[in-house]
Design an enzyme around this catalytic site. Sequence first.
Site, PDB file in Angstrom:
ATOM      1  CG  ASN A 140      -1.709   1.221   1.445  1.00 29.19           C
ATOM      2  OD1 ASN A 140      -1.771   2.070   0.548  1.00 29.19           O
ATOM      3  ND2 ASN A 140      -2.340   1.348   2.600  1.00 29.19           N
ATOM      4  CE  LYS A 177      -0.320   3.243   4.748  1.00 28.89           C
ATOM      5  NZ  LYS A 177      -0.255   3.343   6.199  1.00 28.89           N
ATOM      6  CG  HIS A 219      -5.930   1.867   5.164  1.00 30.26           C
ATOM      7  ND1 HIS A 219      -5.544   2.824   6.074  1.00 30.26           N
ATOM      8  CD2 HIS A 219      -4.892   1.010   5.053  1.00 30.26           C
ATOM      9  CE1 HIS A 219      -4.310   2.549   6.475  1.00 30.26           C
ATOM     10  NE2 HIS A 219      -3.893   1.458   5.876  1.00 30.26           N
ATOM     11  CD  GLU A 266      -3.074   5.501   6.794  1.00 30.03           C
ATOM     12  OE1 GLU A 266      -3.036   5.590   5.561  1.00 30.03           O
ATOM     13  OE2 GLU A 266      -2.149   4.996   7.463  1.00 30.03           O
ATOM     14  CD  GLU A 314      -3.744  -2.577   7.221  1.00 27.10           C
ATOM     15  OE1 GLU A 314      -2.620  -2.790   6.752  1.00 27.10           O
ATOM     16  OE2 GLU A 314      -4.382  -1.530   6.997  1.00 27.10           O
ATOM     17  N   GLY A 356       2.315   2.154  10.818  1.00 18.07           N
ATOM     18  CA  GLY A 356       3.247   3.266  10.688  1.00 18.07           C
ATOM     19  C   GLY A 356       3.938   3.643  11.990  1.00 18.07           C
ATOM     20  CB  SER A 378       5.098  -1.912  11.957  1.00 12.96           C
ATOM     21  OG  SER A 378       4.660  -0.579  12.179  1.00 12.96           O
TER      22      SER A 378
HETATM   23  P1  PGA Z   1       2.698   0.168   7.723  1.00 16.07           P
HETATM   24  O1  PGA Z   1       1.251   0.398   7.056  1.00 16.07           O
HETATM   25  O2  PGA Z   1       3.248  -1.096   7.133  1.00 16.07           O
HETATM   26  O3  PGA Z   1       3.473   1.395   7.359  1.00 16.07           O
HETATM   27  O4  PGA Z   1       2.476   0.040   9.192  1.00 16.07           O
HETATM   28  C1  PGA Z   1       0.364  -0.657   6.848  1.00 16.07           C
HETATM   29  C2  PGA Z   1      -0.915  -0.149   6.240  1.00 16.07           C
HETATM   30  O5  PGA Z   1      -1.384   0.937   6.632  1.00 16.07           O
HETATM   31  O6  PGA Z   1      -1.509  -0.784   5.347  1.00 16.07           O
END
Ligand code: PGA
Length: 252
Positions: free
Chosen positions: A9, A11, A95, A97, A167, A173, A212
């Site tokens: 992803n 982003k 997601h 976010e 997730e 993140g 992560s």
């Molecule tokens: P990350 O993000 O690997 O940077 O923690 C995962 C995601 O949001 O899909």
Amino acid sequence: MRDFLVAGNWKMNGSIAANAELASGIVEGVPQGGGFRLLVCPPFPYLAMVGDILQGSNVALGAQNVSDRESGAFTGETAPSMLKDVGCEFVIVGHSERRALYGETDDAVAAKFMATQSAGMIPILCLGETLEEREAGTTAEVIDRQFDAVVDMAGVSAFEDAVIAYEPVWAIGTGMTATPEQAQDVHKHIRARLAGLDVGLAEKIQILYGGSMKGDNAPGLLGMPDIDGGLIGGASLKASDFLAIAAAAVQS
Ligand code: PGA
């Protein structure tokens, strides 16, 4: 045995030059072997370009978001048919976010899930609890609410052509990965909830872990019985980091 799906992803990152280089680096480094599939989800403006670079490789193309409408006066939105048209096979829906920063409700996520399938693509449905919810002991309740909203609207049979991603919001993140055991507990819970509705679908569905994930923690996570791949943010932005996770997904 379920195949692994390792999904990047990207982003809101990159540029024409950087994303072309990233896509080429991934295509050139796909590990030998079977039992896994790779997927990248670039930002909208780069989908067609990255799709061209992926041609003939076994890396699939996906989008990070989609409209639940088919076409018309919806300024700034992107229709499912448009994503299909540029070669997307998958769409990430719900997601955290999008839920937290753009106010996407469980019902809005369910509508996007259905719209994705109507256009012939596979939704990757993201589920996950915040740190507050985990500490309050409500992880299962939150996951069930997010999952049930989609089952209620789309019907259980819709999970025939879908992927789920667990997730935990506190791990995204932050560098704070869930332990393999913590992730496995929730993955097992999700699979059991689906099994309560359809045992065959529960056996078949891929449940990815996201939060992560990196080359060094991927083997432990992917070694758990109910973890079928990863949805990777930060570590998907460098080809070598992403490929290190892909290497952990090769099944002999
Ligand atoms: P990350 O993000 O690997 O940077 O923690 C995962 C995601 O949001 O899909």
